[in-house]
Design an enzyme around this catalytic site. Structure first.
Site, PDB file in Angstrom:
ATOM      1  CB  SER A 158      -0.842   0.107   1.279  1.00 60.13           C
ATOM      2  OG  SER A 158      -1.471   1.415   1.420  1.00 60.13           O
ATOM      3  CE1 TYR A 172      -3.879  -2.240   5.074  1.00 65.67           C
ATOM      4  CE2 TYR A 172      -3.227   0.029   4.519  1.00 65.67           C
ATOM      5  CZ  TYR A 172      -3.910  -1.391   4.300  1.00 65.67           C
ATOM      6  OH  TYR A 172      -3.994  -1.426   2.812  1.00 65.67           O
TER       7      TYR A 172
END
Ligand code: NAP
Length: 263
Positions: A158, A172
């Protein structure tokens, strides 16, 4: 592998389809990768955690696109379940030629000083340890060191690993940072063993992951922060994954490919 296909074409037999395992293939980016892969000549084993109906819908689309589909429910955070999943794949298809480590989760928006230990452990168990477990099993089957014929691994990271996701989910972002480094290290371990390892780092993409983090409108709300002023689609991410899996990317390994609309 391209040459094997060409040989069987010359001998009149149908070209062999390559076998791909996509984790988290029930919906979102994983489902888009599975269907696009089937359209481009892969058979697809679809891993998912809980939503059998969604995985069955994706499997139907894979078959409609001409591929074989195999449903493999397993929690990627459970190493024993991952080992059993690969044993099922061996039994059904005799191994694999590609892996997409896509299964991933977010959590509710919180600051680091609000996190429970259980939250952070779950975040890393699914997003990091699950990718390690699946890659280990895939390497044992694909690497020439283990008697395999090669293959490709694509990890879904990501752009959060560059941005840090402050006030939302730093856990995350940190887990995705681990995926960046995992990609680089594993790619170098396998560079002479016929297995390429790359990472696609999506920006904000319009899937259900945002609802699972309590922000169903997040992709559209954040559009003004994206240079292209819109979220990406799952298909736009899948295009990058399919390129990295393909022989067109034969000299690409250890790459972190941002697909972010410029973010
Ligand atoms: P999504 O729509 O929420 O889909 C997640 C998929 O992963 C589902 O099929 C889910 O299965 C599966 N899954 C969740 N936990 C699992 C587990 N423990 N074991 C096996 N499968 C599990 O997510 P997405 O947006 O497509 O995201 C896919 C990947 O892209 C993730 O790694 C995510 O971090 C990354 N990413 C997404 C965005 C974005 O904006 N969407 C941006 C950057 C990176 P069930 O349905 O059965 O639960």
């Amino acid at each position: 592998m391209e040459s094997a296909n060409t040989q069987s074409s010359l001998s009149g037999a149908a070209p062999a389809r390559r076998r791909l395992l996509v984790t988290g293939a029930g919906r979102g980016i994983g489902a888009a990768v599975a269907v696009m892969a089937a359209e481009r000549g892969w058979d697809v084993a679809l891993n998912y955690a809980r939503d059998t109906a969604a995985a069955e819908r994706t499997a139907a689309r894979v078959r409609q696109a001409g591929g074989r589909a195999l449903l493999l429910p397993a929690d990627v955070a459970d190493d024993t379940a991952v080992v059993a999943m690969f044993a099922s794949l061996d039994q059904a298809w005799g191994g694999l030629d590609g892996l997409v480590n896509n299964a991933g989760v977010v959590d509710m928006a919180q600051r680091v000083d609000e996190y429970s230990a259980a939250r952070v452990q779950r975040m890393f168990a699914i997003n990091v340890f699950g990718s390690f477990s699946c890659a280990r099993e895939a390497v044992r089957r694909m690497s020439t060191r283990h008697g395999g014929t090669g293959g490709a691994i694509v990890n879904i990271g990501s752009v959060a690993s560059k941005l840090g996701s402050a006030g939302q989910y730093v856990d995350y972002a940190a887990a995705k940072g681990a995926i960046d480094v995992f990609t680089i290290g594993l790619s170098r371990e396998l560079a002479t063993e016929g297995v390429r390892v790359n990472c696609v780092r999506p920006g904000i993409t319009d899937t259900e992951i945002h609802a699972s983090g309590g922000q169903p409108e997040r992709a559209r709300q954040l559009a003004p922060m994206i240079p292209m002023q819109r979220p990406g689609t799952a298909d736009e991410i899948a295009e990058a994954v399919l390129w990295l899996l393909s022989d067109a990317a034969a000299y690409t390994t250890g790459a972190l490919l941002d697909v972010t609309g410029g973010r």
